[in-house]
Design an enzyme around this catalytic site. Structure first.
Site, PDB file in Angstrom:
ATOM      1  N   ASN A 105      23.258  -1.456 148.388  1.00  0.00           N
ATOM      2  CA  ASN A 105      23.142  -2.754 147.693  1.00  0.00           C
ATOM      3  C   ASN A 105      24.546  -3.267 147.445  1.00  0.00           C
ATOM      4  O   ASN A 105      25.429  -2.484 147.092  1.00  0.00           O
ATOM      5  CB  ASN A 105      22.495  -2.583 146.315  1.00  0.00           C
ATOM      6  CG  ASN A 105      21.009  -2.496 146.395  1.00  0.00           C
ATOM      7  OD1 ASN A 105      20.438  -2.599 147.468  1.00  0.00           O
ATOM      8  ND2 ASN A 105      20.375  -2.310 145.257  1.00  0.00           N
ATOM      9  N   GLY A 106      24.742  -4.588 147.541  1.00  0.00           N
ATOM     10  CA  GLY A 106      26.052  -5.148 147.230  1.00  0.00           C
ATOM     11  C   GLY A 106      26.702  -5.719 148.468  1.00  0.00           C
ATOM     12  O   GLY A 106      26.051  -5.924 149.494  1.00  0.00           O
ATOM     13  N   GLU A 109      11.826 -23.737 140.988  1.00  0.00           N
ATOM     14  CA  GLU A 109      11.865 -22.376 141.522  1.00  0.00           C
ATOM     15  C   GLU A 109      10.554 -21.949 142.158  1.00  0.00           C
ATOM     16  O   GLU A 109      10.561 -21.345 143.218  1.00  0.00           O
ATOM     17  CB  GLU A 109      12.153 -21.384 140.383  1.00  0.00           C
ATOM     18  CG  GLU A 109      13.585 -21.292 139.976  1.00  0.00           C
ATOM     19  CD  GLU A 109      13.792 -20.149 138.990  1.00  0.00           C
ATOM     20  OE1 GLU A 109      13.278 -20.246 137.857  1.00  0.00           O
ATOM     21  OE2 GLU A 109      14.465 -19.175 139.353  1.00  0.00           O
ATOM     22  N   CYS A 161      19.332  -6.158 146.521  1.00  0.00           N
ATOM     23  CA  CYS A 161      18.278  -5.421 147.198  1.00  0.00           C
ATOM     24  C   CYS A 161      17.772  -4.317 146.283  1.00  0.00           C
ATOM     25  O   CYS A 161      18.272  -4.137 145.192  1.00  0.00           O
ATOM     26  CB  CYS A 161      18.834  -4.831 148.489  1.00  0.00           C
ATOM     27  SG  CYS A 161      19.813  -6.009 149.414  1.00  0.00           S
ATOM     28  N   LYS A 178      12.222 -24.183 136.176  1.00  0.00           N
ATOM     29  CA  LYS A 178      11.044 -23.357 136.458  1.00  0.00           C
ATOM     30  C   LYS A 178      10.190 -24.010 137.544  1.00  0.00           C
ATOM     31  O   LYS A 178       9.746 -23.360 138.469  1.00  0.00           O
ATOM     32  CB  LYS A 178      10.263 -23.209 135.160  1.00  0.00           C
ATOM     33  CG  LYS A 178       9.699 -21.911 134.821  1.00  0.00           C
ATOM     34  CD  LYS A 178      10.587 -20.814 134.302  1.00  0.00           C
ATOM     35  CE  LYS A 178      11.825 -20.518 135.073  1.00  0.00           C
ATOM     36  NZ  LYS A 178      12.791 -19.703 134.396  1.00  0.00           N
ATOM     37  N   TRP A 199      17.486  -8.124 150.786  1.00  0.00           N
ATOM     38  CA  TRP A 199      17.647  -9.586 150.639  1.00  0.00           C
ATOM     39  C   TRP A 199      18.951  -9.898 151.347  1.00  0.00           C
ATOM     40  O   TRP A 199      20.020  -9.525 150.878  1.00  0.00           O
ATOM     41  CB  TRP A 199      17.714  -9.942 149.161  1.00  0.00           C
ATOM     42  CG  TRP A 199      17.660 -11.402 148.860  1.00  0.00           C
ATOM     43  CD1 TRP A 199      16.534 -12.147 148.683  1.00  0.00           C
ATOM     44  CD2 TRP A 199      18.768 -12.289 148.668  1.00  0.00           C
ATOM     45  NE1 TRP A 199      16.883 -13.437 148.395  1.00  0.00           N
ATOM     46  CE2 TRP A 199      18.238 -13.559 148.379  1.00  0.00           C
ATOM     47  CE3 TRP A 199      20.152 -12.139 148.708  1.00  0.00           C
ATOM     48  CZ2 TRP A 199      19.036 -14.664 148.134  1.00  0.00           C
ATOM     49  CZ3 TRP A 199      20.950 -13.237 148.471  1.00  0.00           C
ATOM     50  CH2 TRP A 199      20.387 -14.492 148.189  1.00  0.00           C
ATOM     51  N   ARG A 204      13.310  -7.572 144.222  1.00  0.00           N
ATOM     52  CA  ARG A 204      14.768  -7.592 144.384  1.00  0.00           C
ATOM     53  C   ARG A 204      15.175  -8.028 145.787  1.00  0.00           C
ATOM     54  O   ARG A 204      16.337  -8.340 146.032  1.00  0.00           O
ATOM     55  CB  ARG A 204      15.356  -6.210 144.089  1.00  0.00           C
ATOM     56  CG  ARG A 204      15.507  -5.936 142.621  1.00  0.00           C
ATOM     57  CD  ARG A 204      16.289  -4.675 142.393  1.00  0.00           C
ATOM     58  NE  ARG A 204      17.679  -4.804 142.787  1.00  0.00           N
ATOM     59  CZ  ARG A 204      18.671  -5.058 141.954  1.00  0.00           C
ATOM     60  NH1 ARG A 204      18.431  -5.220 140.692  1.00  0.00           N
ATOM     61  NH2 ARG A 204      19.900  -5.145 142.387  1.00  0.00           N
ATOM     62  N   GLU A 242      15.183 -26.361 131.299  1.00  0.00           N
ATOM     63  CA  GLU A 242      14.531 -25.109 131.685  1.00  0.00           C
ATOM     64  C   GLU A 242      13.182 -25.378 132.369  1.00  0.00           C
ATOM     65  O   GLU A 242      12.846 -24.732 133.367  1.00  0.00           O
ATOM     66  CB  GLU A 242      14.377 -24.211 130.448  1.00  0.00           C
ATOM     67  CG  GLU A 242      13.627 -22.907 130.666  1.00  0.00           C
ATOM     68  CD  GLU A 242      14.205 -21.998 131.741  1.00  0.00           C
ATOM     69  OE1 GLU A 242      15.314 -22.258 132.243  1.00  0.00           O
ATOM     70  OE2 GLU A 242      13.519 -21.034 132.113  1.00  0.00           O
ATOM     71  N   HIS A 257      20.599 -45.415 131.755  1.00  0.00           N
ATOM     72  CA  HIS A 257      21.910 -45.448 132.410  1.00  0.00           C
ATOM     73  C   HIS A 257      21.820 -45.095 133.888  1.00  0.00           C
ATOM     74  O   HIS A 257      22.821 -44.701 134.482  1.00  0.00           O
ATOM     75  CB  HIS A 257      22.874 -44.518 131.660  1.00  0.00           C
ATOM     76  CG  HIS A 257      23.078 -44.927 130.231  1.00  0.00           C
ATOM     77  ND1 HIS A 257      23.893 -45.968 129.871  1.00  0.00           N
ATOM     78  CD2 HIS A 257      22.503 -44.481 129.090  1.00  0.00           C
ATOM     79  CE1 HIS A 257      23.839 -46.127 128.553  1.00  0.00           C
ATOM     80  NE2 HIS A 257      22.994 -45.234 128.058  1.00  0.00           N
ATOM     81  N   LYS A 274      15.808 -11.707 142.287  1.00  0.00           N
ATOM     82  CA  LYS A 274      15.757 -11.533 140.838  1.00  0.00           C
ATOM     83  C   LYS A 274      17.142 -11.432 140.231  1.00  0.00           C
ATOM     84  O   LYS A 274      17.427 -12.039 139.222  1.00  0.00           O
ATOM     85  CB  LYS A 274      14.924 -10.306 140.488  1.00  0.00           C
ATOM     86  CG  LYS A 274      14.771 -10.056 138.984  1.00  0.00           C
ATOM     87  CD  LYS A 274      13.986 -11.169 138.323  1.00  0.00           C
ATOM     88  CE  LYS A 274      13.861 -11.001 136.834  1.00  0.00           C
ATOM     89  NZ  LYS A 274      13.420 -12.247 136.182  1.00  0.00           N
TER      90      LYS A 274
HETATM   91  C1  AGP Z   1      15.492 -17.751 136.302  1.00  0.00           C
HETATM   92  O1  AGP Z   1      14.185 -18.186 136.447  1.00  0.00           O
HETATM   93  C2  AGP Z   1      16.264 -17.658 137.517  1.00  0.00           C
HETATM   94  N1  AGP Z   1      15.642 -16.884 138.503  1.00  0.00           N
HETATM   95  C3  AGP Z   1      17.755 -17.531 137.411  1.00  0.00           C
HETATM   96  O2  AGP Z   1      18.212 -18.784 137.043  1.00  0.00           O
HETATM   97  C4  AGP Z   1      18.349 -16.474 136.455  1.00  0.00           C
HETATM   98  O3  AGP Z   1      18.103 -16.831 135.131  1.00  0.00           O
HETATM   99  C5  AGP Z   1      19.865 -16.366 136.711  1.00  0.00           C
HETATM  100  O4  AGP Z   1      20.066 -15.944 138.022  1.00  0.00           O
HETATM  101  C6  AGP Z   1      20.558 -15.430 135.747  1.00  0.00           C
HETATM  102  O5  AGP Z   1      20.104 -14.123 135.866  1.00  0.00           O
HETATM  103  P1  AGP Z   1      20.508 -13.053 134.791  1.00  0.00           P
HETATM  104  O6  AGP Z   1      19.909 -13.483 133.488  1.00  0.00           O
HETATM  105  O7  AGP Z   1      19.928 -11.759 135.282  1.00  0.00           O
HETATM  106  O8  AGP Z   1      22.003 -13.041 134.704  1.00  0.00           O
END
Ligand code: AGP
Length: 613
Positions: free
Chosen positions: A100-101, A495, A2, A492, A74, A27, A488, A511, A608
């Site tokens: 937070n946490g 997501e 958060c 993307k 969050w 966040r 990657e 395969h 994030k």
């Molecule tokens: C990336 O697009 C993602 N949102 C996610 O995979 C991110 O890379 C992952 O959570 C790691 O985050 P960090 O680099 O802050 O550790």
């Protein structure tokens, strides 16, 4: 997960808190709230949904207080709702807390407090905190100026888990007490006003001077002072850190979305990552590292541990380190590594990659390796982030704040930094010839210009995105390091467009996955390694034969083929080609998401930084 903001000063707190929350929505964005001390009482306002829903609450603009705390959530414990939104108060409405946490022992604490007569109104773990503070406060018979601080300290001593908390009280209307443990929190210093935030961008418009708080450090913030205490309430001093990010770089800067801005920032972010570390004709220079030849020669292996996109950067890094340094590298997912009882010891160097520096699994994986005698090196984008306090060594990507949930510029900066690190190790070890290293350095230094060229050539990509944005499934194929980029690109797309996609090493197609290829399905191929061109082309031919629509990203002069679209990118060493080939994939995901009318920067269900397991 958060976002936290706080203010103690001479101006109205509410607009400052709301402004900070808006910058922190990335966040967490399922509810938001704030608390101020208004006319001798705590006033708490909160609402489900975005910060704009909070702003619309009746009476919020009438609050005149100059002290306040705020939060954008969050959800972890308890569904998104106004009751579960922060701040939470104790039963007597004397203390308000944002957090937070995760409080791991909250059930135990809740049972204890219920047995003492307290009532709970939310499903959150957080509500235990103000009630615990009240519990200790009401039992403290010494009525001096430190009673509030003692109560917060005692409550924190009972908490297990991770937290960054802000507390205000109507009994002490001029101060805010904050504490962090394994969750980020900074204090921004102004003139006759001080700010608090979980993330620097929230308060960057107001100050560039920050105190980076340490775990378990109790901090008392008034408008004209900031005092730091240890757990015995011994006071200590702390240095102010000047953060050079400008406020504008934390804003959208005229772009429609943070993600697009961050994609276009990549020439510059990579320049910053290179900084003074790499120059032609000179050995690479890392001020903060001191690995000897003897230490590196004695390593059995290197582990690279990370999550998500950062882990994908690690896969590219593995290839570079193995080729240049001849040391075996294993890449592992942090959440797997931490529970697999990994074979690491003093002959293993463990490298942790994390944009935020706050990812719970990555931090836990680092602590584990440390306990087994490995040296640990953190690669992070956030100065003073939690992981950098735990690691033996830390190096920073300097990519600037990354706000969009989908990571773009952090990935390319991580790969660049890993490449420079690999060259540095190879130079110490004398493991590669000078010409190879010098050529690679030239290619790295040319990256910003070449990225600029990729970004100038987007028409075909947009057109292709328009053709395919309604699809349900897609495939990404590549071999060698192109496979790492395929992973990657696929992440993307998932997501931010919510389209299901799979990435395969192209040779694996036969395969199994080829059974899924049918008329009209979209397949994206990445072909940048001259040694593997023919092989990948023949895999792409196999999908064309079965009716697939194809897009190929390449830096090779491909023979006449039947691909629907070909995106040409500049040539570079195959070791670092992912830094260029990933950019069309980032943009493809972006355009598809835009055509679908989705919120690119805040994709559903994602946050994030993942500061809990
Ligand atoms: C990336 O697009 C993602 N949102 C996610 O995979 C991110 O890379 C992952 O959570 C790691 O985050 P960090 O680099 O802050 O550790």
């Amino acid at each position: 997960m958060c976002g936290i903001v706080g203010y103690v000063g001479e101006n109205r707190a509410t607009p400052i808190l709301i402004n900070g929350l808006l910058k922190l929505e990335y966040r967490g964005y399922d509810s938001a709230g704030l608390a101020v001390v208004e006319n001798g009482n705590l006033a708490v306002m909160k609402n489900k949904g975005r910060v704009s829903n909070l702003e619309e609450l009746d009476g919020i603009n009438n609050l005149t207080s100059t002290i306040g705390i705020a939060h954008t959530r969050w959800a972890t414990h308890g569904r998104p709702s106004a009751e579960n939104a922060h701040p939470h108060m104790d039963n007597s409405k004397t203390f308000a807390v944002v957090h937070n946490g995760i409080i791991e022992n909250y059930n135990e604490l809740k049972d204890f407090l219920i047995s003492k007569g307290y009532t709970f109104y939310s499903q959150t773990d957080t509500e235990t905190i103000p009630n615990l503070i009240h519990y200790y406060f009401s039992r403290d018979e010494k009525d001096d100026g430190d009673k509030f601080l003692r109560a917060v300290r005692s409550a924190c001593n009972d908490l297990k888990g991770s937290y960054a908390i802000e507390v205000i009280s109507n009994l002490s209307p001029n101060e805010c007490i904050v504490v962090r443990k394994d969750s980020p929190l900074v204090v921004g210093v102004g003139t006759n006003e001080n700010y608090i935030a979980s993330d620097i961008p929230a308060i960057l418009p107001f100050t560039k001077n920050f105190y980076l708080l340490d775990d378990n450090e109790l901090t008392v913030i008034k408008k004209d002072s900031v005092f730091f205490y240890d757990n015995s309430l011994e006071q200590h001093n702390k240095a102010i850190k000047n953060i050079e990010w400008d406020a504008l770089s934390a804003e959208k800067d005229g772009y429609e979305d943070y993600m697009l801005k961050e994609i276009f920032e990549q020439p510059n972010s990579i320049r910053e990552t290179i900084g003074s570390r790499l120059k032609l004709g000179e050995e690479c220079n890392f001020d903060d590292l001191e690995f000897s030849k003897e230490y590196l020669e004695n390593l059995n292996k290197i582990y690279i541990v990370a999550c998500g996109t950062a882990m994908h950067a690690g896969l590219v890094g593995k290839n570079i380190i193995e080729k240049l340094c001849k040391i075996p590298v294993t890449v592992d997912i942090a959440s797997e590594f931490r529970y697999r009882d990994p074979l690491v010891d003093e002959k293993t160097l463990c490298i942790y990659i994390t944009q935020s520096g706050e990812t719970a699994d990555t931090i836990a994986a680092l602590k584990l390796a440390k306990s087994k005698g490995s040296k640990t090196l953190a690669i992070s984008n956030v100065i003073g982030s939690s992981i950098t306090r735990e690691a033996d060594y830390s190096i920073y990507t300097h990519a600037g704040p990354e706000i969009a949930v989908a990571s773009t510029k952090a990935y390319t900066s991580q790969v660049v930094l890993l490449a420079i690190l690999a060259i540095h190790f190879a130079e110490i070890l004398e493991a590669s010839d000078k010409e190879t290293l010098e050529n690679l350095k030239t290619d790295i230094l040319d990256l910003p210009t070449k990225i600029g060229a990729v970004l100038d050539n987007l028409d075909d990509l947009k057109e292709f995105a328009k053709k395919i944005y309604t699809e349900k499934d897609m495939f990404f194929l590549g071999r060698g390091t192109d496979y790492n980029v395929a992973l990657e690109g696929s992440l993307k797309l998932k997501e931010i467009s919510y389209i299901h996609s799979e990435a395969y090493a192209a040779g694996e197609l036969k395969h199994g996955p080829i059974a899924l290829i049918e008329n009209g399905v979209t397949v994206i191929g990445i072909i940048t390694d001259s040694k593997l061109v023919e092989k990948t082309i023949s895999n792409m031919q196999e999908v064309i034969t079965r009716g697939a629509k194809t897009l190929v990203i390449t830096n090779q002069n491909l023979p006449n083929t039947h691909f629907d679209y070909v995106i040409d990118i500049p040539n570079t060493s195959s070791l670092i080609s992912p830094i260029l080939s990933v950019i069309p994939l980032q943009l493809l995901a972006y355009y598809i998401s835009k055509y679908k009318g989705l919120d690119v920067d805040k994709p559903r269900n994602l946050a994030k930084s993942v500061t809990v397991e």
